[in-house]
Each structure stands twice: as C-alpha cells, then as structure tokens.
Design a protein around this motif. Structure first.
Motif, PDB file in Angstrom:
ATOM      1  N   GLU A 409     107.411  75.078 -25.862  1.00 29.47           N
ATOM      2  CA  GLU A 409     106.547  74.361 -25.474  1.00 29.47           C
ATOM      3  C   GLU A 409     106.101  73.985 -24.035  1.00 29.47           C
ATOM      4  OE1 GLU A 409     106.688  71.144 -29.519  1.00 29.47           O
ATOM      5  OE2 GLU A 409     107.721  70.802 -27.495  1.00 29.47           O
ATOM      6  N   LEU A 410     107.216  73.744 -23.198  1.00 29.80           N
ATOM      7  CA  LEU A 410     106.882  73.777 -21.770  1.00 29.80           C
ATOM      8  C   LEU A 410     106.434  74.992 -21.183  1.00 29.80           C
ATOM      9  CD1 LEU A 410     106.883  71.615 -19.789  1.00 29.80           C
ATOM     10  CD2 LEU A 410     109.197  72.294 -19.330  1.00 29.80           C
ATOM     11  N   LEU A 411     106.710  76.243 -21.978  1.00 29.33           N
ATOM     12  CA  LEU A 411     106.164  77.358 -21.390  1.00 29.33           C
ATOM     13  C   LEU A 411     104.451  77.768 -21.460  1.00 29.33           C
ATOM     14  CD1 LEU A 411     109.248  79.655 -22.487  1.00 29.33           C
ATOM     15  CD2 LEU A 411     108.321  79.659 -20.055  1.00 29.33           C
ATOM     16  N   ARG A 412     104.103  76.640 -22.608  1.00 30.58           N
ATOM     17  CA  ARG A 412     102.904  76.961 -22.816  1.00 30.58           C
ATOM     18  C   ARG A 412     101.790  76.781 -21.354  1.00 30.58           C
ATOM     19  NH1 ARG A 412     102.786  73.810 -28.622  1.00 30.58           N
ATOM     20  NH2 ARG A 412     104.274  75.418 -29.773  1.00 30.58           N
ATOM     21  N   ALA A 413     102.292  76.462 -20.430  1.00 28.65           N
ATOM     22  CA  ALA A 413     101.882  75.901 -19.146  1.00 28.65           C
ATOM     23  C   ALA A 413     101.421  77.439 -18.286  1.00 28.65           C
ATOM     24  CB  ALA A 413     102.446  75.006 -18.192  1.00 28.65           C
ATOM     25  N   GLY A 414     102.178  78.485 -18.938  1.00 24.87           N
ATOM     26  CA  GLY A 414     102.318  79.808 -18.411  1.00 24.87           C
ATOM     27  C   GLY A 414     102.908  79.883 -17.108  1.00 24.87           C
ATOM     28  N   ARG A 415     103.756  79.116 -16.780  1.00 24.01           N
ATOM     29  CA  ARG A 415     104.561  79.366 -15.544  1.00 24.01           C
ATOM     30  C   ARG A 415     106.003  79.322 -15.641  1.00 24.01           C
ATOM     31  NH1 ARG A 415     101.881  74.477 -11.819  1.00 24.01           N
ATOM     32  NH2 ARG A 415     102.149  73.082 -13.810  1.00 24.01           N
ATOM     33  N   HIS A 416     106.877  79.548 -14.670  1.00 24.43           N
ATOM     34  CA  HIS A 416     108.035  79.619 -14.782  1.00 24.43           C
ATOM     35  C   HIS A 416     108.656  78.031 -15.005  1.00 24.43           C
ATOM     36  CE1 HIS A 416     108.067  83.574 -12.693  1.00 24.43           C
ATOM     37  NE2 HIS A 416     109.276  83.510 -12.753  1.00 24.43           N
ATOM     38  N   LYS A 425     120.203  69.456  -8.385  1.00 27.30           N
ATOM     39  CA  LYS A 425     119.071  68.964  -8.013  1.00 27.30           C
ATOM     40  C   LYS A 425     117.970  69.871  -7.285  1.00 27.30           C
ATOM     41  CE  LYS A 425     117.406  65.574  -4.403  1.00 27.30           C
ATOM     42  NZ  LYS A 425     117.713  64.541  -3.313  1.00 27.30           N
ATOM     43  N   ALA A 426     116.827  69.969  -7.821  1.00 26.08           N
ATOM     44  CA  ALA A 426     115.826  71.004  -7.807  1.00 26.08           C
ATOM     45  C   ALA A 426     114.642  70.719  -6.737  1.00 26.08           C
ATOM     46  CB  ALA A 426     115.235  71.545  -9.211  1.00 26.08           C
ATOM     47  N   THR A 427     114.189  71.614  -6.248  1.00 28.24           N
ATOM     48  CA  THR A 427     112.948  71.339  -5.467  1.00 28.24           C
ATOM     49  C   THR A 427     111.910  71.334  -6.186  1.00 28.24           C
ATOM     50  OG1 THR A 427     113.857  72.507  -3.444  1.00 28.24           O
ATOM     51  CG2 THR A 427     111.599  72.338  -3.602  1.00 28.24           C
ATOM     52  N   VAL A 428     110.872  70.577  -6.072  1.00 32.07           N
ATOM     53  CA  VAL A 428     109.672  70.484  -6.728  1.00 32.07           C
ATOM     54  C   VAL A 428     108.555  71.288  -6.104  1.00 32.07           C
ATOM     55  CG1 VAL A 428     107.896  68.991  -7.676  1.00 32.07           C
ATOM     56  CG2 VAL A 428     110.087  68.167  -7.807  1.00 32.07           C
ATOM     57  N   ASP A 429     108.044  72.101  -7.011  1.00 30.85           N
ATOM     58  CA  ASP A 429     107.066  72.700  -6.329  1.00 30.85           C
ATOM     59  C   ASP A 429     105.956  73.050  -7.426  1.00 30.85           C
ATOM     60  OD1 ASP A 429     105.569  75.839  -5.959  1.00 30.85           O
ATOM     61  OD2 ASP A 429     106.294  75.148  -4.124  1.00 30.85           O
ATOM     62  N   GLY A 430     104.610  73.050  -7.022  1.00 34.59           N
ATOM     63  CA  GLY A 430     103.219  73.119  -8.158  1.00 34.59           C
ATOM     64  C   GLY A 430     103.255  74.432  -8.990  1.00 34.59           C
ATOM     65  N   ARG A 431     104.155  75.529  -8.619  1.00 34.52           N
ATOM     66  CA  ARG A 431     103.958  76.698  -9.268  1.00 34.52           C
ATOM     67  C   ARG A 431     105.233  77.042 -10.212  1.00 34.52           C
ATOM     68  NH1 ARG A 431     104.287  80.291  -3.835  1.00 34.52           N
ATOM     69  NH2 ARG A 431     102.203  79.891  -3.093  1.00 34.52           N
ATOM     70  N   PHE A 432     105.854  75.981 -10.536  1.00 39.97           N
ATOM     71  CA  PHE A 432     106.515  75.824 -11.789  1.00 39.97           C
ATOM     72  C   PHE A 432     106.746  74.615 -12.617  1.00 39.97           C
ATOM     73  CE2 PHE A 432     109.541  75.146  -8.098  1.00 39.97           C
ATOM     74  CZ  PHE A 432     110.372  74.209  -8.486  1.00 39.97           C
ATOM     75  N   GLU A 433     107.261  74.709 -13.643  1.00 42.74           N
ATOM     76  CA  GLU A 433     107.612  73.344 -14.547  1.00 42.74           C
ATOM     77  C   GLU A 433     109.026  73.093 -14.352  1.00 42.74           C
ATOM     78  OE1 GLU A 433     105.094  71.814 -16.111  1.00 42.74           O
ATOM     79  OE2 GLU A 433     103.647  73.157 -15.400  1.00 42.74           O
ATOM     80  N   LEU A 469     114.299  80.116  -6.557  1.00 39.22           N
ATOM     81  CA  LEU A 469     112.972  80.038  -6.746  1.00 39.22           C
ATOM     82  C   LEU A 469     112.086  80.910  -5.484  1.00 39.22           C
ATOM     83  CD1 LEU A 469     113.099  76.317  -7.033  1.00 39.22           C
ATOM     84  CD2 LEU A 469     112.423  77.923  -8.873  1.00 39.22           C
ATOM     85  N   ALA A 470     112.569  80.787  -4.457  1.00 42.75           N
ATOM     86  CA  ALA A 470     111.993  81.891  -3.359  1.00 42.75           C
ATOM     87  C   ALA A 470     111.731  83.295  -3.674  1.00 42.75           C
ATOM     88  CB  ALA A 470     112.509  81.580  -1.880  1.00 42.75           C
ATOM     89  N   ALA A 471     113.166  83.926  -4.161  1.00 39.78           N
ATOM     90  CA  ALA A 471     113.177  85.356  -4.718  1.00 39.78           C
ATOM     91  C   ALA A 471     112.133  85.429  -5.918  1.00 39.78           C
ATOM     92  CB  ALA A 471     114.550  85.432  -5.098  1.00 39.78           C
ATOM     93  N   ALA A 472     111.718  84.422  -6.498  1.00 39.98           N
ATOM     94  CA  ALA A 472     110.944  84.566  -7.822  1.00 39.98           C
ATOM     95  C   ALA A 472     109.393  84.392  -7.250  1.00 39.98           C
ATOM     96  CB  ALA A 472     110.955  83.607  -8.836  1.00 39.98           C
ATOM     97  N   GLY A 473     109.265  84.170  -5.591  1.00 37.19           N
ATOM     98  CA  GLY A 473     107.931  83.913  -5.184  1.00 37.19           C
ATOM     99  C   GLY A 473     107.406  82.396  -5.658  1.00 37.19           C
ATOM    100  N   LEU A 474     108.046  81.382  -5.975  1.00 36.86           N
ATOM    101  CA  LEU A 474     107.700  80.173  -6.387  1.00 36.86           C
ATOM    102  C   LEU A 474     107.816  79.044  -5.248  1.00 36.86           C
ATOM    103  CD1 LEU A 474     109.434  80.057  -9.756  1.00 36.86           C
ATOM    104  CD2 LEU A 474     107.211  80.621  -9.389  1.00 36.86           C
ATOM    105  N   THR A 475     108.182  79.426  -4.122  1.00 33.74           N
ATOM    106  CA  THR A 475     108.202  78.552  -2.989  1.00 33.74           C
ATOM    107  C   THR A 475     107.619  79.192  -1.914  1.00 33.74           C
ATOM    108  OG1 THR A 475     110.683  79.038  -2.272  1.00 33.74           O
ATOM    109  CG2 THR A 475     110.041  77.213  -3.869  1.00 33.74           C
ATOM    110  N   ALA A 476     107.130  78.532  -0.933  1.00 33.66           N
ATOM    111  CA  ALA A 476     106.406  79.042   0.106  1.00 33.66           C
ATOM    112  C   ALA A 476     107.902  79.619   1.315  1.00 33.66           C
ATOM    113  CB  ALA A 476     105.673  77.937   1.242  1.00 33.66           C
TER     114      ALA A 476
END
Length: 476
Positions: A409-416, A425-433, A469-476
């Motif tokens: 259900e969370l994957l329905r946003a189309g993001r990681h 503890k995870a870094t929060v970024d708008g490119r993933f859920e 996350l950085a390796a997946a391109g999800l953080t700046a």
C-alpha cells in the motif's frame, strides 16, 4: 510535431502499465497504438501472483481479481497438481481473466494519471541522438507526423516496428506450428476451471473468461497447416472428443485463429535512448501463461528508472540495470515455458507415462515444488544483488505489515520505501517513503518502487542508511 518526455509504442498491458507508472510520477508520456479501437478479444488470460503484487502496488489488483476467477492449483500432466495455495503472497493463486480486462484496468489508471493515448498510428521510423529520439508515424488517411521524446519504449509486440527500426535481430525458432485458438460458448462446460490433456493426437486446453465465453487452445499433430488456413470448428470438436471424451457442447465461435508459437529473444533490451519490453523483446510458448506477465514485470522494472532519468536523480548506470535484470528473466522464461510445451506435446504413451512419473516424483519434494511454484508465479524471481550489497538485496520484498497498513500500500506512492530496523534512525527526504514495521526486526530494508529490495543491513547505523540512500539517488 509533438513533444513529450517518453513515447511508449503499443497500448497492450506492458505499455499501459509503463505509461501509468510514468504519468503517476509526473513524467509526460504519450502512448502510440496502431489499433484504432480497443480490442474485445484476447490471447493471454493468466495473471500470476507476482503480477498481481505489482498491480497491488498500484492500487488496481483487487479490481482485476474481482473480474476474474482465482485458481489455487494447476494440473500439469495427468494427475500431477501444482499447489499455489502455499505461495507467500496475498495472491496465492493464478487468476484467470481475459487480457482485455487487464488492459481496461491499466488503461483507466494511465488516463487518470495523465497519460495520453493516441490510436490509429503506424510507426514508420525511429531515430535518436545523444539528446533525444524521434518517431515517425502515418495514420490510415496517409497523414504523417513526427513525435519527439527524451526516451522511447517499444512495447509493440512480436512484430515490433521499433525493434525493426533499431536493426536488432530476433533470434530463436518456432517451437510449434498450427496452434488453434478459439473463443466459444459451451452448453456443457468443463467441471474444472482449467482443463488440459494431451495424447498421441495432440493437445487441448480450455479456460473460462468468466462471462460465458471459453478460450480453447488446441494442437492437432496430424493437421499442421499454415497460419493463414481457416479454422474448422469440426476439427476442434473431433480433437476434443479424442482427448477429453467430449466437446462440451462447443458452439457459436466469436473468434478463431491459427498461429505458430515462437521462442525468441532480442540480444539487448536497450539501444541508447530506446528500450524494448514485453513481446517486442521476447516471445515464448503459451505453456505456463508467462508472456503477458513477463512483459508487465518488464514495465514495472523500467518505469521508475525512466522517471528517475527524466527527473534528473537517477544514479549513474541505473538505466543499464533494466537490461541486466530483465534479460536473464526473459531467457529463463523461454527455457521453462519451452520445456513445459515439449513435455506436453510428447507423442508416445511410453514417453508421456515416464514424464508423469518423473514430474510427480519431483513435485513430491517440498523444495522442488516451492521452487517450481515460485518461478511459475514470479514470486521466486530475484535479481543479482547490487555491487557492494548482499542478500536479501535483489530479492522480491514480501508485503510486510506496517503500522497503519502494509508495504505494498505504501508503494502506491511510486517511490522507494525505507523500513528501518529496530533502533535505526533514518534520514528524512522527500524522494522516498518511510514505513514502520508492525513487528520491527534488526534488519533495515530499502525497497524499490517495483517491490524489490535495493539494500538491506542488520543493525544499520544512520551513516550506513544514508550511504544506501545516496547510492540509490535518494539524497542530495
């Protein structure tokens, strides 16, 4: 001249799922289809569990399940049954649903997300350079047009105009000739949902569409005719009586066709900015119902990667992973479906008897049965772990319960989706859920939009998670 981010050539299930994914991600996408109207006929009718999981991650699986008929076991040869009920999935069955039902569900989703579908255009040429690609078309009135895009994907079937324009060969062979398809009514329908049997005379398979129509696939060993030869309903009746003992009161055919079944695969699925998916990239025997499912899963793999490239956050080499991951899957499907077909068409009673004994013995071994059902259903398909990662990276992600829902259900946003392990503890970024497991363990998972695990780490530190996350391109 028209311009868009991605041009998809072909509005079958593969192209429609891809278009829906791209449009949902905010990518401009236009689908070009040669057919002028939606087809009410179908070749494919089997939707496997992994495909249903991909549809679930897009919010449309339940709609399709409601339109079809689930089958929890398959009878392979004689008394050999393949039990799908133990598959580790929300969908422990094969769904029997006509291809047009799948297309309707996917088309509605694509249009609602903003995809454009243009019908009645024949592709006459494809060109590309380092900055983009162009596709030439002509309509039935002879009007020509050119369409520009950053990327082009050919999902236009086994006679793909895109593949031909790229000059790619389609090596392989014809596995079986003169296979007959027919959609008919029946006054005495079969007791079982799927009926199949073979013998010295040939092979017959029947399946219901759920709306009163039945699909028949038949092969008569003594009637090897060219594809252009008309189908005589009497030949079907005779073969069914020989193999099944009855023709089930077959009557009123709405469609018949004769074709030869090829086993072919293009050498590579990407040429620069042009990609191939579905039957444009690989065709298989109908045994096992793998064709449409493999194409849809191609699209699920490619869609999020193209969106990342268009939007500028794709890691280097991401688009190349489409061929690296999906080409081996296509090759495996060719081998397994070809083996099933050849086993089904054995001619002598002795050979079929030996086949039945060997298959029944193998399926009695739990490990063999799990592997067989996993590969047939698609839930057992895994990719190589990315460089520097370890298992379960590359494997299909199970639909784990999360606080307030579940993973797919969370994957329905189309993001990681990042699922931190207990205490991580995870870094929060708008490119993933970020999802919290209902029963957290010590493993942190990063799940790709197509439901495969991109990275996993036990007792992961914040630095390790940020690096993944950085390796997946999800953080700046």
């Amino acid at each position: 001249m028209t311009t868009t981010d991605v041009l998809v050539i072909g509005a079958g299930p593969t192209g429609l799922l891809l278009a829906g994914d791209l449009a949902a991600a905010g990518v401009g996408v236009t689908v070009i289809e040669r057919r002028t109207t939606e087809s009410n006929l179908t070749r494919a009718f089997a939707v496997h569990a992994r495909t249903l999981e991909e549809l679930d991650a897009r919010g449309v699986a339940d709609e399709l399940v409601a339109a079809g008929r689930p089958l929890a076991s398959l009878r392979l040869f004689g008394s050999v049954a393949l039990d799908l009920g133990e598959l580790p999935t929300r969908f422990p069955f094969l769904l029997v649903a006509p291809q047009y039902a799948t297309e309707q569900v996917l088309e509605r989703r694509a249009l609602a997300a903003g995809a454009v579908i243009t019908r009645g255009l024949k592709v006459t040429g494809v060109r590309q350079d380092d900055t983009g690609a162009e596709v030439d078309t002509v309509d039935d009135a002879g009007a020509v047009a050119t369409h520009q895009a950053s990327y082009v994907v050919g999902t236009d079937g086994h006679r793909s105009a895109v593949r031909e324009a790229l000059g790619l060969s389609f090596p392989g062979e014809s596995a079986v000739l003169s296979v007959v398809l027919a959609d008919v009514r029946m006054t005495e329908p079969p007791e079982h949902l799927l009926t199949a049997d073979s013998g010295p005379a040939g092979f017959v398979f029947t399946a219901p569409f759920g709306d009163g129509w039945y699909r028949i696939i038949a092969w008569d060993r003594d009637r090897q005719l060219p594809d252009s030869a008309p189908v005589d309903l009497e030949e079907l009746r005779a073969l069914m009586v020989t193999l099944l003992g009855t023709d089930h009161g077959m009557h009123s055919p709405r469609w018949t066709s004769r074709f030869h079944s090829d086993e072919r695969q293009v050498e590579r699925y990407r040429v620069g900015r042009v990609f191939l998916a579905g039957d444009a990239a690989h065709v298989h025997s109908p045994a096992g119902g793998q064709g449409m499912n493999t194409g849809i899963q191609d699209a699920a793999n490619l869609g999020w990667k193209l969106a990342a490239a268009v939007q500028g956050w794709a890691p280097e080499g991401l688009l190349d992973t489409y061929n690296a991951e999906r080409h081996p899957v296509g090759r495996t499907v060719l081998k397994t479906s070809g083996t099933l077909l050849r086993m089904a068409l054995l001619g002598s009673n002795a050979a079929r008897g030996l086949r039945n004994v060997l298959v029944k013995t193998a399926m009695s071994l739990p490990a063999v049965a799990r592997r067989a059902t996993g590969m047939l259903s698609g839930v057992g398909i895994a990719y190589d772990a990315p460089k520097g990662a370890h298992r379960p990276a590359g494997e299909r992600a199970a639909d784990v319960p999360l606080v307030g829902g579940r993973l797919y259900e969370l994957l329905r946003a189309g993001r990681h989706v990042l699922i931190p392990g207990e205490g991580a503890k995870a870094t929060v970024d708008g490119r993933f859920e970020t999802g919290v497991a209902a029963e957290p363990g010590d493993t942190t998972l990063l799940v790709r939009p197509d439901g495969y695990i991109a990275w996993a780490g036990r007792d992961a530190s914040s630095a390790q998670i940020d690096a993944a996350l950085a390796a997946a391109g999800l953080t700046a």
